[in-house]
Each structure stands twice: as C-alpha cells, then as structure tokens.
Design an enzyme around this catalytic site. Sequence first.
Site, PDB file in Angstrom:
ATOM      1  N   GLY A  14     -32.499   6.158  -8.897  1.00  0.00           N
ATOM      2  CA  GLY A  14     -31.150   6.074  -9.472  1.00  0.00           C
ATOM      3  C   GLY A  14     -30.326   4.988  -8.811  1.00  0.00           C
ATOM      4  O   GLY A  14     -29.145   5.178  -8.528  1.00  0.00           O
ATOM      5  N   ARG A  17     -26.722   2.083 -10.568  1.00  0.00           N
ATOM      6  CA  ARG A  17     -25.240   2.065 -10.529  1.00  0.00           C
ATOM      7  C   ARG A  17     -24.745   3.150  -9.574  1.00  0.00           C
ATOM      8  O   ARG A  17     -25.554   3.887  -9.005  1.00  0.00           O
ATOM      9  CB  ARG A  17     -24.670   2.276 -11.935  1.00  0.00           C
ATOM     10  CG  ARG A  17     -25.094   3.583 -12.579  1.00  0.00           C
ATOM     11  CD  ARG A  17     -24.674   3.624 -14.060  1.00  0.00           C
ATOM     12  NE  ARG A  17     -25.650   4.320 -14.860  1.00  0.00           N
ATOM     13  CZ  ARG A  17     -25.660   5.624 -15.089  1.00  0.00           C
ATOM     14  NH1 ARG A  17     -24.725   6.385 -14.569  1.00  0.00           N
ATOM     15  NH2 ARG A  17     -26.597   6.193 -15.821  1.00  0.00           N
ATOM     16  N   THR A  40     -32.797   2.123 -16.624  1.00  0.00           N
ATOM     17  CA  THR A  40     -32.320   0.763 -16.950  1.00  0.00           C
ATOM     18  C   THR A  40     -32.044   0.041 -15.632  1.00  0.00           C
ATOM     19  O   THR A  40     -31.704   0.688 -14.636  1.00  0.00           O
ATOM     20  CB  THR A  40     -30.997   0.824 -17.736  1.00  0.00           C
ATOM     21  OG1 THR A  40     -30.018   1.500 -16.912  1.00  0.00           O
ATOM     22  CG2 THR A  40     -31.141   1.591 -19.041  1.00  0.00           C
ATOM     23  N   ASN A  91     -31.769   9.823  -5.049  1.00  0.00           N
ATOM     24  CA  ASN A  91     -30.352   9.822  -5.424  1.00  0.00           C
ATOM     25  C   ASN A  91     -30.138  10.099  -6.916  1.00  0.00           C
ATOM     26  O   ASN A  91     -29.071  10.573  -7.304  1.00  0.00           O
ATOM     27  CB  ASN A  91     -29.745   8.458  -5.031  1.00  0.00           C
ATOM     28  CG  ASN A  91     -28.471   8.163  -5.777  1.00  0.00           C
ATOM     29  OD1 ASN A  91     -27.391   8.604  -5.373  1.00  0.00           O
ATOM     30  ND2 ASN A  91     -28.569   7.451  -6.896  1.00  0.00           N
ATOM     31  N   SER A 143     -25.043  18.025  -3.118  1.00  0.00           N
ATOM     32  CA  SER A 143     -23.644  17.920  -3.551  1.00  0.00           C
ATOM     33  C   SER A 143     -22.853  19.050  -2.905  1.00  0.00           C
ATOM     34  O   SER A 143     -23.406  20.108  -2.576  1.00  0.00           O
ATOM     35  CB  SER A 143     -23.574  18.078  -5.073  1.00  0.00           C
ATOM     36  OG  SER A 143     -22.254  18.344  -5.481  1.00  0.00           O
ATOM     37  N   TYR A 156     -26.440  22.587 -12.358  1.00  0.00           N
ATOM     38  CA  TYR A 156     -26.301  21.521 -11.355  1.00  0.00           C
ATOM     39  C   TYR A 156     -26.298  22.123  -9.942  1.00  0.00           C
ATOM     40  O   TYR A 156     -26.994  21.644  -9.043  1.00  0.00           O
ATOM     41  CB  TYR A 156     -25.001  20.768 -11.637  1.00  0.00           C
ATOM     42  CG  TYR A 156     -24.739  19.573 -10.756  1.00  0.00           C
ATOM     43  CD1 TYR A 156     -25.465  18.390 -10.902  1.00  0.00           C
ATOM     44  CD2 TYR A 156     -23.734  19.601  -9.786  1.00  0.00           C
ATOM     45  CE1 TYR A 156     -25.198  17.284 -10.109  1.00  0.00           C
ATOM     46  CE2 TYR A 156     -23.461  18.498  -8.996  1.00  0.00           C
ATOM     47  CZ  TYR A 156     -24.195  17.342  -9.165  1.00  0.00           C
ATOM     48  OH  TYR A 156     -23.932  16.242  -8.369  1.00  0.00           O
ATOM     49  N   LYS A 160     -28.891  21.461  -6.885  1.00  0.00           N
ATOM     50  CA  LYS A 160     -28.436  20.855  -5.633  1.00  0.00           C
ATOM     51  C   LYS A 160     -28.608  21.801  -4.434  1.00  0.00           C
ATOM     52  O   LYS A 160     -28.882  21.356  -3.319  1.00  0.00           O
ATOM     53  CB  LYS A 160     -26.972  20.412  -5.768  1.00  0.00           C
ATOM     54  CG  LYS A 160     -26.769  19.285  -6.789  1.00  0.00           C
ATOM     55  CD  LYS A 160     -27.524  18.027  -6.387  1.00  0.00           C
ATOM     56  CE  LYS A 160     -27.281  16.846  -7.296  1.00  0.00           C
ATOM     57  NZ  LYS A 160     -28.027  15.640  -6.899  1.00  0.00           N
ATOM     58  N   ILE A 189     -16.828  11.787  -5.660  1.00  0.00           N
ATOM     59  CA  ILE A 189     -16.961  10.358  -5.386  1.00  0.00           C
ATOM     60  C   ILE A 189     -16.704   9.603  -6.687  1.00  0.00           C
ATOM     61  O   ILE A 189     -17.170  10.020  -7.759  1.00  0.00           O
ATOM     62  CB  ILE A 189     -18.404  10.033  -4.883  1.00  0.00           C
ATOM     63  CG1 ILE A 189     -18.804  10.943  -3.696  1.00  0.00           C
ATOM     64  CG2 ILE A 189     -18.541   8.555  -4.529  1.00  0.00           C
ATOM     65  CD1 ILE A 189     -17.991  10.800  -2.435  1.00  0.00           C
TER      66      ILE A 189
HETATM   67  P1  NAP Z   1     -24.169   8.005 -11.780  1.00  0.00           P
HETATM   68  O1  NAP Z   1     -23.133   6.967 -11.572  1.00  0.00           O
HETATM   69  O2  NAP Z   1     -24.184   8.771 -13.056  1.00  0.00           O
HETATM   70  O3  NAP Z   1     -25.609   7.335 -11.554  1.00  0.00           O
HETATM   71  C1  NAP Z   1     -26.767   8.097 -11.716  1.00  0.00           C
HETATM   72  C2  NAP Z   1     -27.987   7.276 -11.381  1.00  0.00           C
HETATM   73  O4  NAP Z   1     -29.145   8.099 -11.646  1.00  0.00           O
HETATM   74  C3  NAP Z   1     -28.104   6.038 -12.227  1.00  0.00           C
HETATM   75  O5  NAP Z   1     -28.680   5.006 -11.477  1.00  0.00           O
HETATM   76  C4  NAP Z   1     -29.051   6.475 -13.328  1.00  0.00           C
HETATM   77  O6  NAP Z   1     -29.775   5.364 -13.834  1.00  0.00           O
HETATM   78  C5  NAP Z   1     -29.977   7.430 -12.579  1.00  0.00           C
HETATM   79  N1  NAP Z   1     -30.610   8.380 -13.467  1.00  0.00           N
HETATM   80  C6  NAP Z   1     -30.021   9.335 -14.232  1.00  0.00           C
HETATM   81  N2  NAP Z   1     -30.951   9.963 -14.972  1.00  0.00           N
HETATM   82  C7  NAP Z   1     -32.148   9.391 -14.664  1.00  0.00           C
HETATM   83  C8  NAP Z   1     -33.460   9.622 -15.114  1.00  0.00           C
HETATM   84  N3  NAP Z   1     -33.778  10.537 -16.015  1.00  0.00           N
HETATM   85  N4  NAP Z   1     -34.451   8.852 -14.579  1.00  0.00           N
HETATM   86  C9  NAP Z   1     -34.164   7.889 -13.676  1.00  0.00           C
HETATM   87  N5  NAP Z   1     -32.928   7.651 -13.213  1.00  0.00           N
HETATM   88  C10 NAP Z   1     -31.932   8.388 -13.712  1.00  0.00           C
HETATM   89  O7  NAP Z   1     -24.141   9.096 -10.644  1.00  0.00           O
HETATM   90  P2  NAP Z   1     -23.546   9.054  -9.156  1.00  0.00           P
HETATM   91  O8  NAP Z   1     -22.191   9.621  -9.194  1.00  0.00           O
HETATM   92  O9  NAP Z   1     -23.785   7.717  -8.545  1.00  0.00           O
HETATM   93  O10 NAP Z   1     -24.461  10.156  -8.453  1.00  0.00           O
HETATM   94  C11 NAP Z   1     -25.597   9.830  -7.658  1.00  0.00           C
HETATM   95  C12 NAP Z   1     -26.104  11.106  -7.006  1.00  0.00           C
HETATM   96  O11 NAP Z   1     -25.065  11.675  -6.218  1.00  0.00           O
HETATM   97  C13 NAP Z   1     -26.519  12.186  -7.994  1.00  0.00           C
HETATM   98  O12 NAP Z   1     -27.637  12.866  -7.502  1.00  0.00           O
HETATM   99  C14 NAP Z   1     -25.322  13.104  -8.030  1.00  0.00           C
HETATM  100  O13 NAP Z   1     -25.674  14.410  -8.402  1.00  0.00           O
HETATM  101  C15 NAP Z   1     -24.863  13.027  -6.589  1.00  0.00           C
HETATM  102  N6  NAP Z   1     -23.474  13.381  -6.409  1.00  0.00           N
HETATM  103  C16 NAP Z   1     -22.475  12.662  -6.998  1.00  0.00           C
HETATM  104  C17 NAP Z   1     -21.155  13.057  -6.808  1.00  0.00           C
HETATM  105  C18 NAP Z   1     -20.015  12.297  -7.417  1.00  0.00           C
HETATM  106  O14 NAP Z   1     -18.871  12.794  -7.291  1.00  0.00           O
HETATM  107  N7  NAP Z   1     -20.202  11.165  -8.048  1.00  0.00           N
HETATM  108  C19 NAP Z   1     -20.861  14.180  -6.025  1.00  0.00           C
HETATM  109  C20 NAP Z   1     -21.903  14.886  -5.446  1.00  0.00           C
HETATM  110  C21 NAP Z   1     -23.201  14.473  -5.647  1.00  0.00           C
HETATM  111  P3  NAP Z   1     -30.163   5.137 -15.377  1.00  0.00           P
HETATM  112  O15 NAP Z   1     -29.090   5.743 -16.222  1.00  0.00           O
HETATM  113  O16 NAP Z   1     -30.258   3.648 -15.489  1.00  0.00           O
HETATM  114  O17 NAP Z   1     -31.496   5.786 -15.550  1.00  0.00           O
END
Ligand code: NAP
Length: 248
Positions: A14, A17, A40, A91, A143, A156, A160, A189
């Site tokens: 992941g 982005r 992607t 991630n 998370s 979710y 997690k 985040i």
């Molecule tokens: P995000 O902006 O939605 O990015 C998600 C990433 O995961 C992207 O690179 C996406 O790439 C990839 N992904 C999603 N589905 C996929 C699949 N089926 N196969 C391969 N790659 C996949 O999310 P984020 O906020 O950066 O979160 C990153 C991690 O942190 C996640 O595990 C999330 O649960 C955790 N987290 C986030 C937060 C928050 O507040 N943002 C809080 C706690 C935990 P593609 O779409 O190009 O495949």
Amino acid sequence: MTDTLEKRHALVTGGSRGIGMAIVEKLLLENCDVWYLSRTPGEAVHLEEKANALHCTLSWVECDMADRTSVETALETVIKEAQSIDILVNNAGITRDGLIMRMKDEAWDAVLAVNLTGTFLTCRTVGRLMAKQRKGAIINTSSVVGIMGNAGQTNYAASKAGLIGFSKSLARELATRNVRVNVVAPGFIETSMTDVLPEALKENLSTQIPLGRIGNAEEVADAVCFLASMRASYITGQVLSVDGGMAM
Ligand code: NAP
C-alpha cells in the site's frame, strides 16, 4: 551498532499514497532500496526522481492484497529482484464501514482479506526469507480502532485487533532468528481514508485527541522507520501508538 538503514531492502504494501507513500519516501531518505505493492502505482511514482538522486531503487509491483495469487506472484517478483528483504512494512488497508445490523458479508470479507489475510500472506513468505537470512524487521499497521473499538467499524476493528495478536505471536516465533516484529497503531491521520469524513466529524474527533489535532502521514512514517532501524534493536512484539494520545 549502526543507526542507519543505508542500502537496506524494504518492501512496503500500500505504498502508492497516504501513510504508505510517506513510509516509502522516508525509507528512501534513509537510503533504502524500496519496493512497494499496490493495485495502482499512484502518487508514489513521483518519488522516482528523488530515488534516482539518492542512488536508490524505487520499484512498484502491481498487487491486489485481496487476491492470494496476486500476492504470491508479486512477492516472487520482488524477491527475484531484491534477493534479500530486510524490512517489511504491511501498510495496505481498507475500510468498509457500517453498523453490524446492516453489514454485508462482502464488507466483512473484503476488509479481513486485505487487512489481515494480506498481512498473513506477506509475513509467511517474507518471514521465511528473513528467518533464513537471520535478520529482519517486520512492521504491521494496526489502528487505534483495533485497540479501543469504534461503532460502525466491527470489520475494521476485528482486522486491526487481529493484527496485534498475529504480530505478537509472529514476534515470538521469529525472535530466535533475529527477526523483530512490531506494530504501529495510528490514530486519526490525514489521508484519503479520512478525507471522506465530514468536516464536523473531524472537528469533533480532534476534541477527543489529547494533542488536539489530527496527525499526518510523516509522523507515522517516522515511527515505522524507528522500528525498522537498529535504534529499536531490542524491541519486538510491541504496539507503538501514533495517535496524539487517544489510546492511553
Ligand atoms: P489510504 O490513503 O486509503 O491508502 C491505502 C493504501 O493501501 C493505498 O496505497 C492503496 O493502494 C493500498 N491498498 C488498498 N487496497 C489494496 C489492495 N486490495 N491491494 C493492494 N493495495 C491496496 O490509507 P491510509 O490512510 O494511508 O492508511 C494506511 C494504513 O494505515 C491502513 O492499513 C489503515 O488501516 C491504517 N490506518 C490509517 C489511519 C488513518 O487515519 N488514515 C488510522 C489508523 C490506521 P491502491 O489503491 O493503489 O491499491
């Protein structure tokens, strides 16, 4: 004991982005060669120039974490190219929110597949390689929701919280092979995952965060790089919350 990640081989799922891209960037700045998996190439392709300037490899390998064959094929490609992997950051993650009364099987299965089974698959293959190498660091992304729970996120939260038990068990299995396994647990985040939340909800959330603000991806990436480095050489099986104090 060296403090640097120079020329380490890192694999980030992941990485296209959000938090994953920040992790890729930070690892490049620490002079790692980085491979990232996603469906992607995403915004992270723009890091190629930076990687070239740093004389580091940045390589995207297409992968759908919800598809076992896709994960296995992607890992084969990375291992063939990299030969060794020193750092694995799981991630990639998704949400499919909804109250359980209305939650469709598809929403449950999709979240568990990407967040939990995807991490199991990468850890099984890369863990085997790291055990053979007698070194490695794995960082899995949980998370605050996996620690505290959250209404509307049973799927979710299960994935997690599952990652925490999974990672502690793996840490115990791999410790004798000098492979450390830790978890980062981000709070709220600013990424595309939280962009979809209404502004009023975000403001309300900020009031529940002791540090009084939503975090940024770089702050999570810093914690990941620390856990990957020799500065964390005596740390395994731990959960590092990066949440402005939400879970304490
Ligand atoms: P995000 O902006 O939605 O990015 C998600 C990433 O995961 C992207 O690179 C996406 O790439 C990839 N992904 C999603 N589905 C996929 C699949 N089926 N196969 C391969 N790659 C996949 O999310 P984020 O906020 O950066 O979160 C990153 C991690 O942190 C996640 O595990 C999330 O649960 C955790 N987290 C986030 C937060 C928050 O507040 N943002 C809080 C706690 C935990 P593609 O779409 O190009 O495949």
